[in-house]
Design an enzyme around this catalytic site. Sequence first.
Site, PDB file in Angstrom:
ATOM      1  CD1 TRP A 281      15.965 -24.290  35.147  1.00 15.83           C
ATOM      2  CD2 TRP A 281      18.049 -23.452  35.083  1.00 15.83           C
ATOM      3  NE1 TRP A 281      16.431 -24.398  33.857  1.00 15.83           N
ATOM      4  CE2 TRP A 281      17.697 -23.902  33.790  1.00 15.83           C
ATOM      5  CE3 TRP A 281      19.307 -22.876  35.278  1.00 15.83           C
ATOM      6  CZ2 TRP A 281      18.564 -23.798  32.698  1.00 15.83           C
ATOM      7  CZ3 TRP A 281      20.173 -22.776  34.204  1.00 15.83           C
ATOM      8  CH2 TRP A 281      19.797 -23.230  32.931  1.00 15.83           C
TER       9      TRP A 281
ATOM     10  CG  ASP B 295      20.091 -17.461  36.874  1.00 17.63           C
ATOM     11  OD1 ASP B 295      20.033 -16.709  35.883  1.00 17.63           O
ATOM     12  OD2 ASP B 295      19.819 -18.678  36.820  1.00 17.63           O
TER      13      ASP B 295
ATOM     14  CE  LYS C 297      14.155 -17.485  30.382  1.00 12.84           C
ATOM     15  NZ  LYS C 297      15.170 -18.559  30.277  1.00 12.84           N
TER      16      LYS C 297
HETATM   17  N1  PLA Z   1      18.392 -19.507  34.849  1.00 14.83           N
HETATM   18  C1  PLA Z   1      17.126 -19.821  35.128  1.00 14.83           C
HETATM   19  C2  PLA Z   1      16.627 -19.584  36.502  1.00 14.83           C
HETATM   20  C3  PLA Z   1      16.298 -20.355  34.133  1.00 14.83           C
HETATM   21  O1  PLA Z   1      15.037 -20.657  34.446  1.00 14.83           O
HETATM   22  C4  PLA Z   1      16.807 -20.564  32.840  1.00 14.83           C
HETATM   23  C5  PLA Z   1      15.953 -21.150  31.755  1.00 14.83           C
HETATM   24  C6  PLA Z   1      18.143 -20.199  32.608  1.00 14.83           C
HETATM   25  C7  PLA Z   1      18.903 -19.683  33.628  1.00 14.83           C
HETATM   26  C8  PLA Z   1      18.822 -20.379  31.287  1.00 14.83           C
HETATM   27  O2  PLA Z   1      18.241 -19.795  30.237  1.00 14.83           O
HETATM   28  P1  PLA Z   1      19.011 -19.526  28.879  1.00 14.83           P
HETATM   29  O3  PLA Z   1      20.327 -20.239  28.928  1.00 14.83           O
HETATM   30  O4  PLA Z   1      18.129 -20.062  27.825  1.00 14.83           O
HETATM   31  O5  PLA Z   1      19.176 -18.061  28.833  1.00 14.83           O
HETATM   32  N2  PLA Z   1      14.945 -22.026  32.145  1.00 14.83           N
HETATM   33  C9  PLA Z   1      13.959 -22.559  31.196  1.00 14.83           C
HETATM   34  C10 PLA Z   1      14.593 -23.276  30.016  1.00 14.83           C
HETATM   35  C11 PLA Z   1      13.119 -21.439  30.627  1.00 14.83           C
HETATM   36  C12 PLA Z   1      15.600 -24.331  30.360  1.00 14.83           C
HETATM   37  O6  PLA Z   1      15.402 -25.143  31.270  1.00 14.83           O
HETATM   38  O7  PLA Z   1      16.632 -24.311  29.661  1.00 14.83           O
HETATM   39  C13 PLA Z   1      13.030 -23.502  31.993  1.00 14.83           C
HETATM   40  O8  PLA Z   1      12.076 -24.003  31.405  1.00 14.83           O
HETATM   41  O9  PLA Z   1      13.279 -23.682  33.187  1.00 14.83           O
END
Ligand code: PLA
Length: 454
Positions: A183, A264, A300
């Site tokens: 991510w 995570d 989510k």
């Molecule tokens: N960890 C991972 C692996 C994630 O994909 C995301 C969110 C988070 C943590 C953090 O989410 P939160 O802070 O909203 O609880 N990833 C998203 C959104 C869904 C983003 O980038 O913020 C994504 O589209 O990858």
Amino acid sequence: MRPQTHSSSSSTDRRLNSLLRHLQNNSNSIIMDSQTTIISSSPTSAFNTNHSVFANIPQGPEDPILGVTVAYNKDPSPIKLNLGVGAYRTEEGKPLVLDVVRRAEQIILNDRSRVKEYLPITGLPDFNKFSAKLIFGNDSPAIQENRIVTVQCLSGTGSLRVGAEFLARHYHERTIYIPQPTWGNHPKVFTIAGLSVKYYRYYDPTTRGLDFQGLLEDLRSAPSGAIVLLHACAHNPTGVDPTLEQWEQIRQLMRSRGLLPFFDSAYQGFASGNLDADAQSVRIFVADGGECFAAQSYAKNMGLYGERVGALSIVCKSTDVASRVESQLKLVIRPMYSNPPIHGASIVATILKDRNMFSEWTVELKAMADRIISMRQQLFDALRARGTPGDWSHIIKQIGMFTFTGLNTEQVKFMTKEYHIYMTSDGRISMAGLSSRTVPHLADAIHAAVTRVA
Ligand code: PLA
């Protein structure tokens, strides 16, 4: 274009500089002199209303994920489709508030005994207690032995950040290994907290699967004690997870090298539709009695994106260590945001505590996971029907919210320009943003990109 660098040749700026020099050289008379200067001069002499103190600030780039939504919002096309951010949409393409969440909010609203006082620094106690049970299991010995500290944080990101700040302050090894790719926010969260980020091999583009040997080799050569970030399930962006047997090998290797696991867990329930199955990776690490970190997000799996509700748990060896760890977590949190917000955590606690509401949640969660899985099949079938060149079986094999399509940056650009389909430049698409209605449009776009753009 870079903003122009500020020129200090104007008479106003000369006066400002001489005032600054005076202040620097003559600290005893700062207040008198500065007041005298400001009162006796014209308003523009020391304070120029047209000149920003931030005049030299460079334009920052948009976020690689959230910036996709910014671009999407600007597009007037009626056929536009946002598959960038991982946010669940219904078959009608609308955001979803779960029925069980609405019911919990109604209960909260009707309960006049609820007030808006500050929560403790560590958050809502019931929320923490039930969040730990959700991820570690109802009958987790570590919970019974009282050696887990759980603190409510600002969703998954905030939980990772608090964990990272704690590690930077209190852990002897500053290096964290994160998967390649991962991510996009991971390296930023850990670096800004003061940890040094290194990558371990994870994804093999040729097989579109796990580079398991590469992963083992990299973890084997990591310095003893290094922190290792692991996606608990539904790896973002690849959709590739280790099997349970592979998790077991990863566990053995990590424990033998004294590596510290930091899970995570942003998609519990979204991978398989089953909350317990999706937490197995975490549970096998906790079952061996060793220490680990886990960041949980309810964005989510409960659809609470904007409520920013999540938790950080640190599993310790003993109650005594856990209580000292908790005392230090409070010192990390207090100067960051003092204490977390009450509403989202109250929704989660209301649902997790009540047997009926909990089971209602699991049904709605399974429906979301199943709809995503059915989108995988529909997209795969649509590409096959079009005879799109390439092996697209990874679309049905990958797990969770995303498909890592293998489309390159140029192909992504083409799809955005010609088809108004928005996705991250690494070729990741959010399957949760698709519907039966939009699958044909996406399949047309992928077919055109693959056949027309190298
Ligand atoms: N960890 C991972 C692996 C994630 O994909 C995301 C969110 C988070 C943590 C953090 O989410 P939160 O802070 O909203 O609880 N990833 C998203 C959104 C869904 C983003 O980038 O913020 C994504 O589209 O990858």
